[in-house]
Design an enzyme around this catalytic site. Structure first.
Site, PDB file in Angstrom:
ATOM      1  N   ASP A   1      -6.749   1.485   1.561  1.00 40.97           N
ATOM      2  CA  ASP A   1      -6.847   2.021   3.055  1.00 40.97           C
ATOM      3  C   ASP A   1      -8.401   1.381   3.194  1.00 40.97           C
ATOM      4  OD1 ASP A   1      -9.061   3.695   2.376  1.00 40.97           O
ATOM      5  OD2 ASP A   1      -7.547   5.270   3.655  1.00 40.97           O
TER       6      ASP A   1
ATOM      7  N   LYS B   1       0.774  -1.054   0.055  1.00 40.59           N
ATOM      8  CA  LYS B   1      -0.169   0.037   0.028  1.00 40.59           C
ATOM      9  C   LYS B   1       0.689   1.172   0.005  1.00 40.59           C
ATOM     10  CE  LYS B   1      -2.848   2.375   3.256  1.00 40.59           C
ATOM     11  NZ  LYS B   1      -2.416   3.608   4.094  1.00 40.59           N
TER      12      LYS B   1
END
Length: 218
Positions: free
Chosen positions: A139, A121
């Site tokens: 997220d 991420k």
């Protein structure tokens, strides 16, 4: 609505709400963004934005960062949490950037993900926000919204990212992931959720999610 109509509705609603998209983490270049994103793990962007100026005043590039000790870095970033791991990561990756990349941040998933404390991420955020390379960092907000909107089965973030990339046009990924984060925070939060304000979920939401919400409201 067909699946495509739902996708278009999401894109158009988000574009209308966020024509100008604020960047959540303050930074001035790829290195400072990389450090800020690393620090944001299990912390809030607000907290990170309070602490990064203190760190970047001492060191805003890898060459200055390795002049600090891990302990000094840790002392500065302690308020964001997980400081032992993050300080080692910041120090370690700064060394690698100097030794392997002449102090520059690499522009590939492979190069970024081999850096200490940098996961998929974080790499995706840096690629999209620092370099404009299409990526779709997922997220907790995006994971929640994609499930609520019935655009993924929500089993894990890996699946959610795959589904987002499959559903949304590549040229919109970088804008969309930010627009969705802001939407999730403002209109479709995990706690204190008001469906009347959450126009997207109210319009295209997963039936079980809607039923569950209204059941709890009774």
């Amino acid at each position: 609505m067909t699946k495509q109509e739902k996708v278009d509705f999401v894109i158009n609603t988000l574009k209308g709400l966020y024509p100008e998209i604020p960047i959540p983490l303050d930074h001035k270049d790829p290195y400072t963004l990389l450090i800020a994103v690393l620090m944001s793990a299990q912390s809030t962007d607000v907290r990170v934005n309070q602490i990064t100026p203190l760190l970047f005043k001492r060191a805003d590039n890898p060459f200055d960062m390795i002049k600090l000790s891990v302990e000094e870095i840790r002392e500065i970033i302690k308020p964001v949490g997980l400081s032992p791991m993050k300080s080692k990561g910041i120090y370690g990756l700064s060394h690698i950037l100097i030794d392997k990349y002449n102090g520059e941040v690499p522009q590939t998933y492979e190069g970024l993900e081999e850096l200490p404390a940098v996961g998929h991420k974080t790499a995706a955020v840096v690629l999209s926000q620092a370099f404009g390379i299409p990526a779709f960092p997922v997220d907790t907000h995006i994971h929640r919204l994609m499930y609520r909107w019935n655009l993924t089965n929500g089993k894990n973030v890996v699946q959610t990212e795959k589904d987002a990339k499959r559903i949304f046009p590549k040229e919109l990924w970088n804008d969309l992931h930010l627009q969705m984060i802001w939407y999730g925070r403002e209109y479709s939060p995990a706690r204190g959720w008001d469906m009347e304000k959450d126009i997207i979920t109210k319009t295209i939401g997963r039936k079980t999610v809607l039923d569950d919400y209204y059941k709890k409201k009774k």
